[in-house]
Design a protein around this motif. Structure first.
Motif, short mmCIF file in Angstrom:
data_model
loop_
_atom_site.label_atom_id
_atom_site.label_comp_id
_atom_site.label_asym_id
_atom_site.label_seq_id
_atom_site.Cartn_x
_atom_site.Cartn_y
_atom_site.Cartn_z
N VAL A 57 0.90 4.28 -2.91
CA VAL A 57 0.48 5.65 -2.52
C VAL A 57 1.67 6.45 -3.12
O VAL A 57 1.57 7.48 -3.61
N LEU A 86 -1.84 8.35 3.94
CA LEU A 86 -2.80 7.42 4.50
C LEU A 86 -3.39 7.62 5.79
O LEU A 86 -4.28 7.19 5.97
N VAL A 110 0.65 -1.42 0.03
CA VAL A 110 -0.07 0.01 -0.03
C VAL A 110 0.87 1.30 0.03
O VAL A 110 0.61 2.25 -0.80
N VAL A 166 -7.28 3.82 -0.68
CA VAL A 166 -5.70 3.86 -1.08
C VAL A 166 -5.43 4.46 -2.50
O VAL A 166 -4.75 5.43 -2.60
#
Lengths: 297, 280
Positions: free
Chosen positions: B102, B124, B98, B148
């Motif tokens: 990002v 996040l 994740v 996300v």
């Protein structure tokens, strides 16, 4: 493309090969010295059955060779028994010849395979993305593809200065096509939305290749490498039988010509073990490089 | 809330044709839209009306047949991180955790790893997923994946955010939560948002302004200003004014005459064109 259907996409492994990998990592690491502990009790039945199957085959072979079974069409009259083969295998393990035979074969396989992997992946990625390059390169490749590597042997001997290089060339040809075709297949299967997203996030031409297409096609490429490793061994052994002076294929054929029948089977078993080990190595490397891929299935 | 400087959208007389040779059809017909910086506009229309095509043109994935598309006075020519795009189904890279997903936009800008991870952690936090930085996308639920995706777009500080039915595939509960989250995030970063949906409630809940589109060829048939006070909460959807506007939208979307359902379009063109080779 028409040929893509003949190759399994990413997930086409055998269940027996992939199931040990689905065990938790903590258990995997203990392999092999506490294999029995690593297998969860509910799977003992499966592993027991697999071991029993191998034992059963050996017993069947023992029975057929010791009774000189003759079925008319096929005869076990000259087939050595498992015990003789085990003795011959033990003798070979202790002889210095083994290292020179195996290292000769390994050197040839990996030379041919590594060149094929580089060529197959690079060409496959370009062919998969650039339609003009596909038009230029695919027709001749499609023509060469159905020619079995064995058929290349006479020409290879004429073309290359030494039989060593011609044998490496045969393994290269054998490994190239599975790798190339699976790479093309993988590249063509990349989700157009992933590419669009990457472009919207600022990716240029090169970044699209390295950051999106290569990782997205990686599972398919690894499948190609795994199949390619198998065909590389297949082609090498054939080449060694005809043109070699060392190597495990040569050893097998030479054992026949000097009537050491037990050694034939020892050679065959070594070929099987080496091929299986090499393919397992590719799969292991693939799983190390793509930990995310196992999650998706 | 400070008034943002960037993110003005000017679309004038936009026509877009899609499809091959003799199956060519007009997806958008004479569409003109003007949006102020920081505005949240929802485009509401039935399936296949060309609302996603409109988004594709703004994102730079589709070329106008005629007319102009400009952001802050500059004509759109190809995709750019200034115009972030969020699809209905997430397009996170399954091979990246994740955090790296990002941080992807920053990597493309050549920003060092440590710095881009720091900013990704911040993003996040903004979408409430700080605890999932090291998960793979496959481990997340549909709603988390879209969060996300939104964080990945916002890290580039886009002038406009283009959202193509981003919550359309989520269950009703999650969808409501995501709508509130989007409004909360938007209140903080205040970028221009063009939000495509076929869900009337969603459009009414989110928008400053709703543009209603007709079935193919897509045209804008009505503009509705939504003046509900912000911040908006779930109680809004039961207010009489909300119901009244909803009835009005229903009448616009479901006219008395029966319409043949149309094939779905995407920001990348017609579905049959999904295998197009991008000019990279």
């Amino acid at each position: 493309m028409s040929f893509s259907s003949s190759f399994p996409a990413g997930g086409g492994e055998q269940p027996s090969a992939s199931s040990p990998l689905s065990r938790p990592a903590s258990l995997q690491r203990r392999w092999p010295w506490s294999l029995a502990l690593a297998i969860p009790p509910q799977q003992w039945w499966h592993y027991g059955l697999r071991v029993a199957s191998v034992v059963g085959c050996v017993l069947l072979w023992q029975w057929a060779s010791s009774t000189h079974l003759n079925l008319g069409l096929i005869t076990f009259q000259n087939v050595p028994a498992p015990k003789e083969v085990a003795q011959a295998g033990w003798a070979l393990l202790q002889s210095p010849k083994l290292v020179s035979h195996l290292s000769a074969s390994l050197y040839r396989v990996f030379s041919g395979f590594i060149v094929a992997a580089l060529a197959g992946i690079v060409l496959g990625m370009l062919i998969g993305r650039l339609s003009w390059l596909a038009d230029v390169l695919l027709p001749p490749l499609e023509l060469l593809r159905p020619i079995p590597a064995v058929a290349w042997i006479p020409l290879a001997i004429l073309m290359f200065p030494s039989s060593e290089i011609s044998m490496i060339y045969i393994t290269f040809i054998g490994a190239l096509f599975p790798i190339l075709l699976n790479t093309i297949h993988g590249v063509e299967g990349v989700d157009a939305r992933l590419i669009a997203s990457a472009r919207s996030l600022g990716s240029g031409r090169r970044a699209i290749f390295t950051e999106v297409i290569l990782p997205a096609a990686a599972p398919s490429i690894v499948t190609g490498l795994s199949i390619g490793m198998g065909t590389a061994w297949f082609c090498l052994v054939t080449a060694e039988m005809i043109a070699g002076q060392f190597g495990i294929g040569y050893y097998t054929w030479a054992s026949y010509t000097i009537q050491n029948y037990a050694d034939i089977i020892v050679g065959m078993l070594f070929i099987g073990i080496m091929g299986m080990g090499s393919s397992a190595l590719i799969k292991k490397l693939g799983n190390l490089l793509m930990p995310w891929y196992l999650l998706q299935r | 809330m400070t008034q943002p400087q960037f993110g003005q959208i000017d679309i004038d007389g936009l026509h877009i044709q899609l499809g091959e040779a003799n199956r060519r059809f007009e997806a958008l017909q004479d569409v003109s839209i003007h949006m102020a910086p920081g505005e949240l506009v929802c485009v509401l229309g039935p399936s296949g009306c060309g609302k996603s095509t409109l988004l594709g043109a703004l994102a730079g994935h589709l070329t106008p047949s005629s007319g102009s598309v400009r952001v802050d006075g500059v004509a759109v020519a190809g995709p750019h991180p200034d115009r972030g795009l969020v699809f209905q189904h997430h397009t996170l890279f399954p091979w990246q955790r994740v955090l790296d997903n990002v941080a992807f936009g920053l990597k493309m800008k050549g920003i060092a790893r440590r710095e881009r991870h720091r900013q990704a952690h911040e993003m996040l936090q903004l979408v409430g997923l700080q605890d999932f930085a090291h998960s793979y996308p496959a481990h997340l639920s549909g709603g988390m994946q879209q969060r996300v995706e939104i964080a990945r777009v916002l890290i580039n500080h886009p002038r406009v955010m283009l959202m193509d039915e981003p919550f359309g595939a989520l269950d009703a509960q999650t969808r409501l939560k995501m709508q509130e989250l989007l409004l909360a995030v938007w209140a903080r970063i205040n970028t221009t948002i063009l939000f495509i949906t076929h869900d009337i409630d969603e459009a009414l809940f989110l928008a400053d302004r709703i543009l209603v589109m007709s079935p193919r060829p897509g045209r804008i048939i009505e503009e509705i200003r939504i003046d509900f006070a912000r911040p908006r909460g779930p109680e809004l959807v039961t207010s009489p004014r909300f119901t009244e506007l909803k009835r009005h939208c229903l009448a616009l979307l479901h006219p008395a005459t029966r319409v043949v359902p149309l094939q779905r379009l995407t920001p990348l063109g017609a579905p049959s064109l999904t295998d197009i080779h991008f000019a990279i």
